[in-house]
Design an enzyme around this catalytic site. Structure first.
Site, PDB file in Angstrom:
ATOM      1  CG  LEU A 139      -1.935  -1.104   1.343  1.00 41.93           C
ATOM      2  CD1 LEU A 139      -2.524  -1.140   2.746  1.00 41.93           C
ATOM      3  CD2 LEU A 139      -3.031  -0.922   0.304  1.00 41.93           C
ATOM      4  CG  HIS A 140       1.078   5.836  -1.734  1.00 42.79           C
ATOM      5  ND1 HIS A 140       1.283   6.887  -0.854  1.00 42.79           N
ATOM      6  CD2 HIS A 140       1.735   6.171  -2.879  1.00 42.79           C
ATOM      7  CE1 HIS A 140       2.027   7.811  -1.445  1.00 42.79           C
ATOM      8  NE2 HIS A 140       2.326   7.401  -2.674  1.00 42.79           N
ATOM      9  CE1 TYR A 141       3.711   9.696   2.015  1.00 45.81           C
ATOM     10  CE2 TYR A 141       4.728   8.413   0.258  1.00 45.81           C
ATOM     11  CZ  TYR A 141       4.357   9.631   0.793  1.00 45.81           C
ATOM     12  OH  TYR A 141       4.629  10.788   0.108  1.00 45.81           O
ATOM     13  NE  ARG A 142       1.296  11.707  -0.534  1.00 46.53           N
ATOM     14  CZ  ARG A 142       1.629  12.326  -1.655  1.00 46.53           C
ATOM     15  NH1 ARG A 142       0.940  12.090  -2.771  1.00 46.53           N
ATOM     16  NH2 ARG A 142       2.639  13.183  -1.682  1.00 46.53           N
ATOM     17  CG  MET A 143      -3.168   5.700   5.113  1.00 47.57           C
ATOM     18  SD  MET A 143      -3.394   4.981   6.765  1.00 47.57           S
ATOM     19  CE  MET A 143      -3.003   6.397   7.813  1.00 47.57           C
TER      20      MET A 143
END
Length: 219
Positions: A139-143
């Site tokens: 997953l990308h570190y952004r949420m």
């Protein structure tokens, strides 16, 4: 859940703009003491179209692990029927993680990791990081946290906040995900600028206004 294709649904957006919606049910909130007992996941495109079938798995836990639940969690999981399903399940956490990774591989571009999306997802991300590290890395570190939009709506547009779709409070992972996607769809319709959005000139003017407003803090 099948992919939405109707005249009212926006066109499916590019593969590199997907969102991975994950919701977990746990035996508690302590990363070291409590365990994940239900994993659900759906992938949407940027227009919040649900893509294909999702993941909805109950993970087995031992009696010793279930005994770590406090009274509130015990009552919640017993009322929803989850506790009985946990005891009956033969699914391991690794198998659940593998299923979510397969879902991501099918619908997302590995060159552009998708953000995790959901409601109040900091705890879910912490449990993913601790107990499902392969998923965390995918997953990308952004949420994308829908609860952040909720809090802004409460402050800026109270009518939007108070008219949001009611939640069923089922305390089951897949239902929670669908409610989160539905809630963000509502905010997009009621809160955000309608498509096609502002012109480039309007964006430039708004950017300059924001810069001017906060310029004194950078002196």
């Amino acid at each position: 859940m099948s992919e939405s294709e109707n005249n009212t649904t926006p066109a499916v957006a590019a593969r590199d703009d997907r969102l991975v919606w994950v919701d977990l049910e746990m035996t508690g909130l302590d990363l070291k003491r409590h365990v994940i007992v239900e994993v659900a996941a759906l992938v949407t495109d940027a227009n919040l179209n649900v893509l294909g079938e999702g993941v909805d798995l109950v993970v087995h836990a031992t009696e010793e692990e279930l005994a770590q639940m406090d009274d509130f969690v015990t009552n919640m999981h017993e009322s929803s029927g989850l506790t009985e399903q946990i005891r009956e399940s033969a699914v391991t956490l690794k198998e659940a993680e593998d299923a979510v990774l397969a879902l991501i591989e099918k619908h997302c571009d590995p060159a552009h990791p998708a953000p995790l999306a959901g409601n109040s997802i900091a705890t879910d991300r912490a449990f993913i990081r601790e107990h499902m590290p392969r998923l965390d890395e995918a997953l990308h570190y952004r949420m994308v946290d829908v609860s952040s939009v909720k809090e802004l709506a409460r402050r800026w547009y109270p009518r939007v906040y108070y008219k949001q779709p009611e939640k069923g409070l089922a305390h089951r992972a897949l239902a929670d995900i669908v409610e989160s996607i539905r809630e963000l769809d509502y905010y997009r319709r009621s809160f955000f600028v309608a498509e096609p959005g502002p012109t480039s000139e309007q964006c430039a003017d708004d950017a300059q206004a924001a810069v001017d407003r906060f310029a004194p803090y950078f002196d």
